[in-house]
Design a protein around this motif. Structure first.
Motif, PDB file in Angstrom:
ATOM      1  N   VAL A  40      34.399  38.569  33.503  1.00 27.50           N
ATOM      2  CA  VAL A  40      34.433  40.035  33.461  1.00 27.50           C
ATOM      3  C   VAL A  40      33.717  40.482  32.186  1.00 27.50           C
ATOM      4  O   VAL A  40      33.579  39.708  31.241  1.00 27.50           O
ATOM      5  N   ARG A  41      33.247  41.736  32.180  1.00 31.28           N
ATOM      6  CA  ARG A  41      32.590  42.221  30.961  1.00 31.28           C
ATOM      7  C   ARG A  41      33.583  42.240  29.800  1.00 31.28           C
ATOM      8  O   ARG A  41      33.286  41.776  28.713  1.00 31.28           O
ATOM      9  N   ARG A  42      34.723  42.846  30.055  1.00 26.84           N
ATOM     10  CA  ARG A  42      35.796  42.896  29.059  1.00 26.84           C
ATOM     11  C   ARG A  42      37.060  42.425  29.744  1.00 26.84           C
ATOM     12  O   ARG A  42      37.273  42.746  30.918  1.00 26.84           O
ATOM     13  N   LEU A  43      37.882  41.737  29.015  1.00 25.34           N
ATOM     14  CA  LEU A  43      39.127  41.254  29.612  1.00 25.34           C
ATOM     15  C   LEU A  43      39.949  42.428  30.150  1.00 25.34           C
ATOM     16  O   LEU A  43      40.649  42.304  31.152  1.00 25.34           O
ATOM     17  N   SER A  44      39.809  43.568  29.506  1.00 27.53           N
ATOM     18  CA  SER A  44      40.577  44.739  29.924  1.00 27.53           C
ATOM     19  C   SER A  44      40.029  45.370  31.206  1.00 27.53           C
ATOM     20  O   SER A  44      40.654  46.261  31.783  1.00 27.53           O
ATOM     21  N   ASP A  45      38.845  44.919  31.655  1.00 29.31           N
ATOM     22  CA  ASP A  45      38.254  45.497  32.865  1.00 29.31           C
ATOM     23  C   ASP A  45      39.046  45.136  34.120  1.00 29.31           C
ATOM     24  O   ASP A  45      38.980  45.848  35.123  1.00 29.31           O
ATOM     25  N   LEU A  46      39.705  44.006  34.085  1.00 26.92           N
ATOM     26  CA  LEU A  46      40.322  43.502  35.298  1.00 26.92           C
ATOM     27  C   LEU A  46      41.682  44.165  35.514  1.00 26.92           C
ATOM     28  O   LEU A  46      42.493  44.242  34.587  1.00 26.92           O
ATOM     29  N   SER A  47      41.914  44.644  36.722  1.00 31.90           N
ATOM     30  CA  SER A  47      43.212  45.251  37.014  1.00 31.90           C
ATOM     31  C   SER A  47      43.827  44.557  38.226  1.00 31.90           C
ATOM     32  O   SER A  47      43.131  43.928  39.030  1.00 31.90           O
ATOM     33  N   GLU A  48      45.112  44.691  38.336  1.00 35.53           N
ATOM     34  CA  GLU A  48      45.814  44.064  39.446  1.00 35.53           C
ATOM     35  C   GLU A  48      45.515  44.816  40.749  1.00 35.53           C
ATOM     36  O   GLU A  48      45.039  45.944  40.743  1.00 35.53           O
ATOM     37  N   GLY A  49      45.790  44.151  41.868  1.00 33.55           N
ATOM     38  CA  GLY A  49      45.554  44.769  43.172  1.00 33.55           C
ATOM     39  C   GLY A  49      44.426  44.083  43.912  1.00 33.55           C
ATOM     40  O   GLY A  49      44.030  42.968  43.563  1.00 33.55           O
ATOM     41  N   LYS A  50      43.912  44.769  44.922  1.00 38.15           N
ATOM     42  CA  LYS A  50      42.873  44.178  45.763  1.00 38.15           C
ATOM     43  C   LYS A  50      41.493  44.551  45.234  1.00 38.15           C
ATOM     44  O   LYS A  50      41.247  45.708  44.904  1.00 38.15           O
ATOM     45  N   ARG A  51      40.630  43.563  45.190  1.00 36.94           N
ATOM     46  CA  ARG A  51      39.264  43.830  44.697  1.00 36.94           C
ATOM     47  C   ARG A  51      38.329  42.691  45.093  1.00 36.94           C
ATOM     48  O   ARG A  51      38.787  41.595  45.457  1.00 36.94           O
ATOM     49  N   ALA A  52      37.034  42.989  45.006  1.00 33.23           N
ATOM     50  CA  ALA A  52      36.016  41.960  45.253  1.00 33.23           C
ATOM     51  C   ALA A  52      35.641  41.336  43.918  1.00 33.23           C
ATOM     52  O   ALA A  52      35.502  42.046  42.911  1.00 33.23           O
ATOM     53  N   LEU A  53      35.505  40.032  43.917  1.00 34.78           N
ATOM     54  CA  LEU A  53      35.091  39.362  42.669  1.00 34.78           C
ATOM     55  C   LEU A  53      34.443  38.013  42.981  1.00 34.78           C
ATOM     56  O   LEU A  53      34.720  37.410  44.022  1.00 34.78           O
ATOM     57  N   PHE A  54      33.564  37.599  42.061  1.00 31.97           N
ATOM     58  CA  PHE A  54      32.990  36.258  42.152  1.00 31.97           C
ATOM     59  C   PHE A  54      33.969  35.286  41.514  1.00 31.97           C
ATOM     60  O   PHE A  54      34.488  35.544  40.411  1.00 31.97           O
ATOM     61  N   ILE A  55      34.222  34.175  42.202  1.00 38.99           N
ATOM     62  CA  ILE A  55      35.099  33.153  41.633  1.00 38.99           C
ATOM     63  C   ILE A  55      34.390  31.794  41.688  1.00 38.99           C
ATOM     64  O   ILE A  55      33.587  31.544  42.585  1.00 38.99           O
TER      65      ILE A  55
END
Lengths: 479, 98
Positions: free
Chosen positions: B9-24
């Motif tokens: 993530v750009r900033r650790l604070s960018d990530l929030s709980e819930g449903k989302r699209a992300l590269f893993i």
């Protein structure tokens, strides 16, 4: 004498004591990187890792082919103990020569071919170089080949590429790079993919040419021939309209997609930091992977200097900068790019100094894409390759107010410069500074301070006497 | 058995709980380690809230690792790319995917 391929160069490095074969099994997942980094930081030998975990016997990784001046000298066919100035001179003397490549029909780099659904980048031992990198980097010491469809210009550059899936790579040529310029001007307007070949494991001068900032429109392969003193053999790619070095170890053929992107980075980069450039790159759809039997993947475990980038690229950058300054009419004598400055710090020696010349120098470095952030301009009375002398001149001759000129810019800064904030790096916003460590041109000669050194303070008769009697003073052999 | 993944993530604070699209990136050892997927997933800081979830490590854009992993349940695997032109910000495109 030109080396025909990387293997011949490896054999020579081993004979000269500049390469160690590591036969113990090593893990591609950071162990190769950690060993390589430590050896770089000890200015140690090139490393050929011959047994890679998870990969067939014979698959190898070569770290640091030209990461010392000795190895650069050997690559150029010079004595290994050549001075940096001698290496610069040899490169400069050969740099303008062009020899056209020769096209061959069959090539070692195509001994093994994967196409279509067979394409699988994980069949190559791409290392996880540093802990915290965004992925496995298969392109660190590579040659990236692209073609201008209108002019036929074939560009060779060196850019990082990372595995994404078995048939996708992501990469980060800077947005101001020649590759980016070509993609943006020729392919994106038509929404067309750009053919690309990412080549690993060539004879070392070919890789060095890929680091040399030749002007757009110049075919680097011809300069590689000139440097080698022999043409580069090229072969047609299997799936793309591109020619690649026939004796390369590995060729990854594909297309830069115009309408799809994916995660890339971060990566511990050449300035010596993982400075945060991430997910603003390109996505490559692989269409073929070809390689020699028992392929050798070239690697440069980039980080704090020295490494291949800080050594070899400082040579190629310095000569290109000298030529550029000459074209601009700057009275340049020599340019030195100290490896410790990772091409961010440049020393320019001039015939005559002063603020006007310093400004000319700064204008040259900031005119287009700006990769340099600090330039020290020095007078011709010192050796620019001797950083002791350079620091002395900087400390004593650069006026703290009048001797410093700063140029600010946006849209063309080096996104890897660690002192720029994350926001500045994203906006390509930055600044460069010139430190004028020359005497002002309007000072009368009688008012210029006289340097107090053995060379400059004493009359010739005194110096000759002292040197002649040196041994008799009990001070050892003549110095 | 829980699998382990890492995301950036750009900033650790960018990530929030819930449903989302992300590269893993898959951290399963072997020659395909770090293979990347684009997924739609449910994320939680609290592993107890996703008992059948996998472990998700999080790194910032300088590669710094957040000490505590999150929990992730993959809901859907997507093609491993997002729409966009070269040099565009991948995270902006990801946000549009929701």
């Amino acid at each position: 004498m030109a080396f025909s391929d990387l293997r011949e160069f490896i054999t020579m490095l081993e004979k000269s004591g500049d390469l160690v074969r590591i036969k113990k099994e090593v893990d591609w997942d950071m162990e190769v990187g950690a060993i390589s980094r430590r050896v770089f930081e000890q200015a140690g030998p090139a490393l050929l890792f011959e047994k890679i975990k998870d990969y067939p016997p014979g698959y190898a990784i070569l770290n640091g082919p030209v990461a010392t001046w000795r190895r650069v000298a050997l690559a150029l066919g010079l004595p290994p103990n050549s001075s940096v100035r001698q290496i610069y001179a040899a490169y400069e003397e050969r740099r303008d020569k062009k020899i056209k490549p020769v096209v061959v029909k069959a090539a070692p780099c195509q001994e093994n071919v994967m196409t279509g659904s067979e394409v699988d980048i994980y069949r190559l031992p791409a290392p996880m170089v540093h802990d915290g990198d965004g992925g496995r980097y298969v392109g660190t010491w590579d040659i990236v080949i692209t073609k201008d469809p209108e002019t036929g210009w074939i560009n060779w550059g060196m850019y990082r590429f990372m595995t994404h899936t078995q048939n996708l790579l992501t990469g980060w040529p800077q947005a101001t790079s020649q590759l980016a310029m070509m993609m943006k001007s020729r392919y994106l307007p038509l929404n067309r993919p750009m053919p690309i070949a990412i080549v690993a494991g060539c004879e070392s001068l070919c890789h060095m040419v890929a680091t040399d900032p030749f002007k757009p429109g110049e075919n680097e392969v011809e300069y590689a021939g000139g440097l080698r003193g022999a043409p580069v053999d090229l072969v047609q790619c299997k799936t793309q309209d591109l020619m690649v070095p026939a004796h390369a170890e590995i060729v990854m053929e594909g297309e830069v997609l115009p309408d799809k992107i994916a995660h890339e980075g971060p990566f511990g980069e050449y300035p010596g930091y993982r400075s945060g450039t991430m997910s603003e790159g390109v996505l490559v759809q692989l269409t073929a992977i070809t390689h020699r039997t028992n392929p050798i993947l070239t690697l440069s475990t980039l980080g704090v200097p020295p490494d291949d980038s800080s050594i070899a690229a400082s040579l190629t950058a310095a000569i290109a900068m000298k030529r550029g300054l000459q074209r601009r009419g700057v009275p340049v004598r020599e340019v030195y790019v100290p490896p410790e400055g990772v091409t961010h710090l440049i020393v320019v020696s001039v015939e005559r100094g002063g603020s006007r010349v310093a400004r000319q120098v700064l204008d040259f470095f900031t005119a287009r894409r700006v990769m340099v952030s600090k330039v020290i301009v020095v007078d011709k009375d010192l050796d620019p390759f001797d950083m002791n002398q350079v620091i002395h001149a900087f400390a004593t001759k650069c006026h703290p107010a009048k001797g410093i000129t700063v140029e600010h810019y946006e849209g063309r800064a080096n996104a890897l410069t660690p002192c720029f904030s994350a926001d500045e790096r994203r906006r390509l916003k930055g600044a460069s500074v010139v430190f004028d460590a020359t005497w002002p041109e309007d000072w009368e000669e009688e008012s210029i301070p006289v340097k107090s050194s053995f060379e400059t303070t004493y009359r010739d008769a005194v110096k000759e006497k002292v040197l002649a009697n040196w041994e008799s003073y009990g001070l050892g052999g003549k110095s | 058995m829980k699998r382990e993944y890492v995301t950036f993530v750009r900033r650790l604070s960018d990530l929030s709980e819930g449903k989302r699209a992300l590269f893993i990136k898959d951290l399963t050892p072997g020659p395909r380690k770090y293979d990347t997927k684009l997924v739609r997933a449910e994320l939680s800081r609290d592993a107890a809230r996703l008992p059948d979830g996998d472990t998700l490590w999080i790194r910032s854009e300088t590669g710094r690792l957040q000490p505590q992993p999150w929990s992730m349940k993959v809901l859907e695997e997507l093609p491993p790319y997002v729409p966009g032109q070269p040099w565009q910000d991948v995270f902006t495109s990801l946000r549009h995917l929701g």
